[in-house]
Design a protein around this motif. Structure first.
Motif, mmCIF file in Angstrom:
data_model
loop_
_atom_site.group_PDB
_atom_site.id
_atom_site.type_symbol
_atom_site.label_atom_id
_atom_site.label_comp_id
_atom_site.label_asym_id
_atom_site.label_seq_id
_atom_site.Cartn_x
_atom_site.Cartn_y
_atom_site.Cartn_z
ATOM 1 N N UNK A 77 0.828 -1.213 0.000
ATOM 2 C CA UNK A 77 0.000 0.000 0.000
ATOM 3 C C UNK A 77 0.858 1.256 0.000
ATOM 4 N N UNK A 78 1.956 1.242 0.770
ATOM 5 C CA UNK A 78 2.868 2.387 0.776
ATOM 6 C C UNK A 78 3.455 2.627 -0.610
ATOM 7 N N UNK A 79 3.626 1.556 -1.381
ATOM 8 C CA UNK A 79 4.168 1.664 -2.734
ATOM 9 C C UNK A 79 3.088 2.073 -3.742
ATOM 10 N N UNK A 80 1.848 2.158 -3.281
ATOM 11 C CA UNK A 80 0.762 2.602 -4.161
ATOM 12 C C UNK A 80 -0.014 1.484 -4.829
ATOM 13 N N UNK A 81 0.196 0.246 -4.405
ATOM 14 C CA UNK A 81 -0.514 -0.885 -4.998
ATOM 15 C C UNK A 81 -1.743 -1.231 -4.164
ATOM 16 N N UNK A 82 -2.775 -1.709 -4.854
ATOM 17 C CA UNK A 82 -3.966 -2.183 -4.173
ATOM 18 C C UNK A 82 -3.755 -3.600 -3.672
ATOM 19 N N UNK A 83 -4.663 -4.049 -2.836
ATOM 20 C CA UNK A 83 -4.601 -5.384 -2.251
ATOM 21 C C UNK A 83 -5.911 -6.109 -2.538
ATOM 22 N N UNK A 84 -5.809 -7.358 -2.982
ATOM 23 C CA UNK A 84 -6.983 -8.197 -3.206
ATOM 24 C C UNK A 84 -6.970 -9.370 -2.226
ATOM 25 N N UNK A 85 -6.776 -9.060 -0.974
ATOM 26 C CA UNK A 85 -6.779 -10.052 0.094
ATOM 27 C C UNK A 85 -7.446 -9.410 1.301
ATOM 28 N N UNK A 86 -8.045 -10.222 2.156
ATOM 29 C CA UNK A 86 -8.681 -9.639 3.348
ATOM 30 C C UNK A 86 -7.673 -8.921 4.234
ATOM 31 N N UNK A 87 -8.036 -7.754 4.692
ATOM 32 C CA UNK A 87 -7.170 -7.038 5.633
ATOM 33 C C UNK A 87 -7.389 -7.546 7.053
ATOM 34 N N UNK A 90 -0.903 -12.964 0.132
ATOM 35 C CA UNK A 90 -1.499 -11.670 -0.184
ATOM 36 C C UNK A 90 -1.438 -11.485 -1.689
ATOM 37 N N UNK A 91 -2.528 -11.005 -2.262
ATOM 38 C CA UNK A 91 -2.534 -10.697 -3.692
ATOM 39 C C UNK A 91 -2.393 -9.184 -3.849
ATOM 40 N N UNK A 92 -1.300 -8.798 -4.497
ATOM 41 C CA UNK A 92 -0.973 -7.395 -4.715
ATOM 42 C C UNK A 92 -1.395 -7.030 -6.130
ATOM 43 N N UNK A 93 -2.232 -6.014 -6.234
ATOM 44 C CA UNK A 93 -2.747 -5.568 -7.534
ATOM 45 C C UNK A 93 -1.714 -4.662 -8.194
ATOM 46 N N UNK A 94 -1.132 -5.153 -9.265
ATOM 47 C CA UNK A 94 -0.148 -4.376 -10.016
ATOM 48 C C UNK A 94 -0.587 -4.314 -11.475
ATOM 49 N N UNK A 95 -0.225 -3.240 -12.168
ATOM 50 C CA UNK A 95 -0.540 -3.181 -13.595
ATOM 51 C C UNK A 95 0.228 -4.264 -14.352
ATOM 52 N N UNK A 96 -0.413 -4.852 -15.346
ATOM 53 C CA UNK A 96 0.248 -5.871 -16.172
ATOM 54 C C UNK A 96 0.836 -6.993 -15.315
ATOM 55 N N UNK A 97 0.001 -7.528 -14.422
ATOM 56 C CA UNK A 97 0.473 -8.504 -13.428
ATOM 57 C C UNK A 97 1.180 -9.710 -14.054
#
Length: 110
Positions: A23-33, A42-49
């Motif tokens: 999150x600090x790096x600006x990525x979204x998360x697709x896992x329960x907090x 944890x699934x980290x939402x990145x462009x062009x995964x």
């Protein structure tokens, strides 16, 4: 000797660290907090995964890509906090430098 309780405790702490760093790096998360609902990854939402995953694989970083969701990172009981920081640093580098572009159209190979 380690035991399930200590493994789970470590997993929760490290997945929380992973979420915070992503999150600090600006990525979204697709896992329960909520730790009670979160598993060991944890699934980290990145462009062009898929392309980012392909570059991570070439850099010998073990993770996988989840189509439509992002990069799945699962620390194990032997993973260090420095390794968690390293994977997020590498994802940031790959995205910022465009290193993923050479893998355009990549699909996870697993």
């Amino acid at each position: 000797e380690i035991g399930v309780d200590r493994i789970r405790e470590s997993s929760l702490r490290q997945t929380e660290l992973l979420i915070d760093l992503a999150e600090q790096a600006g990525f979204g998360i697709h896992s329960p907090r909520d730790a009670a609902r979160r598993g060991g990854a944890v699934i980290v939402d990145v462009p062009e995964a898929a392309a980012v995953y392909a570059e991570l694989e070439e850099r010998a970083i073990l993770c996988d890509s989840r189509p439509g969701a992002g990069i799945r990172i699962g620390p194990h009981f032997f993973s260090t906090d420095d390794e968690i920081r390293f994977v997020i640093e590498q994802i940031v580098d790959i995205v910022e430098t465009g290193a993923f572009r050479r893998h355009a159209g990549a699909a996870a190979r697993h």
